[in-house]
Structure formats: C-alpha cells, structure tokens
Design a protein around this motif. Structure first.
Motif, PDB file in Angstrom:
ATOM      1  N   GLY A   1     -14.824 -30.248  48.067  1.00 33.90           N
ATOM      2  CA  GLY A   1     -14.441 -30.360  46.668  1.00 33.90           C
ATOM      3  C   GLY A   1     -15.340 -31.268  45.853  1.00 33.90           C
ATOM      4  N   THR A   2     -16.462 -31.726  46.441  1.00 29.97           N
ATOM      5  CA  THR A   2     -17.395 -32.576  45.714  1.00 29.97           C
ATOM      6  C   THR A   2     -17.843 -31.886  44.428  1.00 29.97           C
ATOM      7  OG1 THR A   2     -18.209 -33.515  47.788  1.00 29.97           O
ATOM      8  CG2 THR A   2     -19.601 -33.793  45.842  1.00 29.97           C
ATOM      9  N   GLU A   3     -17.847 -32.641  43.328  1.00 32.83           N
ATOM     10  CA  GLU A   3     -18.180 -32.054  42.026  1.00 32.83           C
ATOM     11  C   GLU A   3     -19.684 -31.883  41.881  1.00 32.83           C
ATOM     12  OE1 GLU A   3     -16.384 -34.117  38.800  1.00 32.83           O
ATOM     13  OE2 GLU A   3     -14.346 -33.875  39.565  1.00 32.83           O
ATOM     14  N   ILE A   4     -20.152 -30.736  42.281  1.00 34.29           N
ATOM     15  CA  ILE A   4     -21.561 -30.376  42.154  1.00 34.29           C
ATOM     16  C   ILE A   4     -21.628 -28.854  42.169  1.00 34.29           C
ATOM     17  CG2 ILE A   4     -21.938 -30.518  44.652  1.00 34.29           C
ATOM     18  CD1 ILE A   4     -24.808 -31.407  44.077  1.00 34.29           C
ATOM     19  N   ASP A   5     -22.477 -28.297  41.317  1.00 38.18           N
ATOM     20  CA  ASP A   5     -22.561 -26.846  41.214  1.00 38.18           C
ATOM     21  C   ASP A   5     -23.116 -26.231  42.495  1.00 38.18           C
ATOM     22  OD1 ASP A   5     -21.611 -26.894  38.625  1.00 38.18           O
ATOM     23  OD2 ASP A   5     -23.606 -26.950  37.711  1.00 38.18           O
TER      24      ASP A   5
ATOM     25  N   CYS B   1     -29.112 -32.208  55.289  1.00 41.69           N
ATOM     26  CA  CYS B   1     -28.127 -31.326  55.921  1.00 41.69           C
ATOM     27  C   CYS B   1     -26.799 -31.397  55.171  1.00 41.69           C
ATOM     28  CB  CYS B   1     -27.941 -31.712  57.381  1.00 41.69           C
ATOM     29  SG  CYS B   1     -26.702 -30.721  58.249  1.00 41.69           S
ATOM     30  N   ALA B   2     -26.334 -32.613  54.908  1.00 39.56           N
ATOM     31  CA  ALA B   2     -25.049 -32.797  54.237  1.00 39.56           C
ATOM     32  C   ALA B   2     -25.058 -32.181  52.840  1.00 39.56           C
ATOM     33  CB  ALA B   2     -24.709 -34.283  54.155  1.00 39.56           C
ATOM     34  N   LEU B   3     -26.129 -32.418  52.083  1.00 37.92           N
ATOM     35  CA  LEU B   3     -26.217 -31.883  50.728  1.00 37.92           C
ATOM     36  C   LEU B   3     -26.381 -30.368  50.753  1.00 37.92           C
ATOM     37  CD1 LEU B   3     -26.294 -32.435  47.715  1.00 37.92           C
ATOM     38  CD2 LEU B   3     -28.767 -32.871  47.901  1.00 37.92           C
ATOM     39  N   GLY B   4     -27.179 -29.889  51.701  1.00 38.71           N
ATOM     40  CA  GLY B   4     -27.358 -28.439  51.827  1.00 38.71           C
ATOM     41  C   GLY B   4     -26.044 -27.728  52.079  1.00 38.71           C
ATOM     42  N   LYS B   5     -25.220 -28.293  52.952  1.00 38.55           N
ATOM     43  CA  LYS B   5     -23.907 -27.702  53.245  1.00 38.55           C
ATOM     44  C   LYS B   5     -23.010 -27.701  52.007  1.00 38.55           C
ATOM     45  CE  LYS B   5     -21.840 -29.057  56.996  1.00 38.55           C
ATOM     46  NZ  LYS B   5     -21.320 -29.998  58.011  1.00 38.55           N
ATOM     47  N   ILE B   6     -23.061 -28.774  51.222  1.00 41.47           N
ATOM     48  CA  ILE B   6     -22.252 -28.838  50.007  1.00 41.47           C
ATOM     49  C   ILE B   6     -22.697 -27.757  49.020  1.00 41.47           C
ATOM     50  CG2 ILE B   6     -21.737 -30.232  47.956  1.00 41.47           C
ATOM     51  CD1 ILE B   6     -21.893 -32.703  49.798  1.00 41.47           C
TER      52      ILE B   6
END
Length: 223
Positions: A32-36, A19-24
């Motif tokens: 602002g996490t550095e991920i495309d 869930c957290a990664l999907g939202k990012i």
C-alpha cells in the motif's frame, strides 16, 4: 517505509533497495506504499539488483516472466531466473524450480529433479517445499509411496500454518492414509484449514461429511 530513502539507496546501486523498490513498482507483495505503479522501472531495478547477485530479485524476475508481469510471458526466461536464485540457496526459488521440473514448465519434465529441489527447499524449512515433499511421498513421485513419510512432511508444513498442508492432513485422517482412520481428528484438521480459508468449498464439504460421520457414530453408540 521511507520511500524517498529507498529511492536514493536504489539510485546509489544498493541491490536490496533496488529489489524492494522494484517489487513495489511492480505491485509484488504490495503493502500500500503511496507510489505510482511503474512496471518498466520495476523490471529495470530487479534486473540491476540481479546482476549484483541478489537472489530475491532473480526469484521475482522469474515470477514476472512466468506470469507476464511487466514483461512478455516467457517460461524459459522464468526458469532461467528462478534457477539462478535457487542455486544461490533461495528456498522459495528451490521450491518453484521443483514445480517447473515436475510440470515441464520452461524445461523438460523431470520428476527426479523436481523431488531433489523440493527437498532442498524443505530442508531449509520452506513450508511449501515441505508440503511438496509430502505430496511426492503421497503420490509416489520420484520416490516410493510412503504415507507415513508424507504425513511427517505435511505436519512440518502445517506447523508453520500452511493451510493446504492442514487440509491434506485432514484427508489423511479421513481416509486412514498412514494413520488410523479418525473422523474427529480429520474434522479438527479441516476446521484449522477452513479457518485459514484454504480451498473453502472442498473444506466445507469435507467438514460436513466428517460431522455426519461423527453424529452417526454417536447415534450408534447411544442405541
């Protein structure tokens, strides 16, 4: 945030991590996490977490379908996913289901159902749910119009810093809805709302009106 650990946990099937990664990846509540950005992968992760019963993922899938983020806009799908989260007692989803029912979004309009879901959200302390319960009492939506009850719920919302609730309370004091009309009190509530940057143009206009009333009252007393 340790993005690499989050990726590993998500790959291992951890619903909260998915869930957290999907939202990012979808740029939902992006920090602002550095991920495309990768909307397709974000949706895949949210769906995987939702299948495991993760209410927050269901809620965010509802938002994605509602606004067409990473998927084609589909109000019916939006309602379905949001309702699933609401039934899991997710307060924000309960409030949104109220909005769906009140406005007939993805479901037949039903003001009674709208109020019931707003109330469930509000009873959990959700500030937007509290504001919407207040609005129902203010406008007589599914309940008898009751300005005092409306103000009670709006103040609960305002106590949590909800800017729109602060603004609405200013209207109540300006117009004497359920309270004695009080320009100074109205001014104070509008000022708090303005500080929260709520509906700035309306707030500033009402602030000016309140200032004029106060100045006028002071001039009258000084004569």
């Amino acid at each position: 945030m340790d993005i690499e650990k989050l990726k590993i946990d998500a790959e291992n099937g951890n619903a909260e991590a998915q869930c957290a990664l999907g939202k990012i990846l979808l740029r939902i509540d992006y920090d602002g996490t550095e991920i495309d950005e990768n909307a397709d992968e974000g949706i895949r992760l949210l769906k995987s977490a939702a299948k495991q019963g993760n209410a927050e993922s269901e809620f965010n899938l509802g938002l994605c379908y509602l606004y067409g983020r990473g998927v084609d806009e589909d109000k019916t799908e939006a309602f379905k996913h949001t309702l699933s989260a609401a039934k899991k007692n997710y307060a924000s989803a309960q409030n949104n289901i109220g909005t769906f029912y009140e406005n007939g979004i993805g479901v037949e309009k039903d003001e009674n159902a709208a109020f019931e879901w707003y109330k469930k959200s509000a009873d959990q302390g959700n500030d937007i749910g509290q504001l919407n319960v207040g609005n129902c009492y203010k406008d007589g939506i599914a309940v008898k119009r009751d300005f005092s009850e409306a103000l009670k719920w709006m103040k609960l919302s305002a106590e949590q810093g909800n800017a729109d609730a602060l603004f609405e309370i200013g209207i109540f004091y300006e117009n004497g809805y359920g309270v004695r009309r009080d320009a100074k009190e109205s001014f104070n509530w509008y000022k708090k709302a303005a500080e929260k940057k709520s509906r700035q143009s309306d707030v500033l206009r009402r602030l000016l009106l309140s200032v004029r009333r106060r100045c006028g009252a002071q001039s009258s007393r000084s004569r």
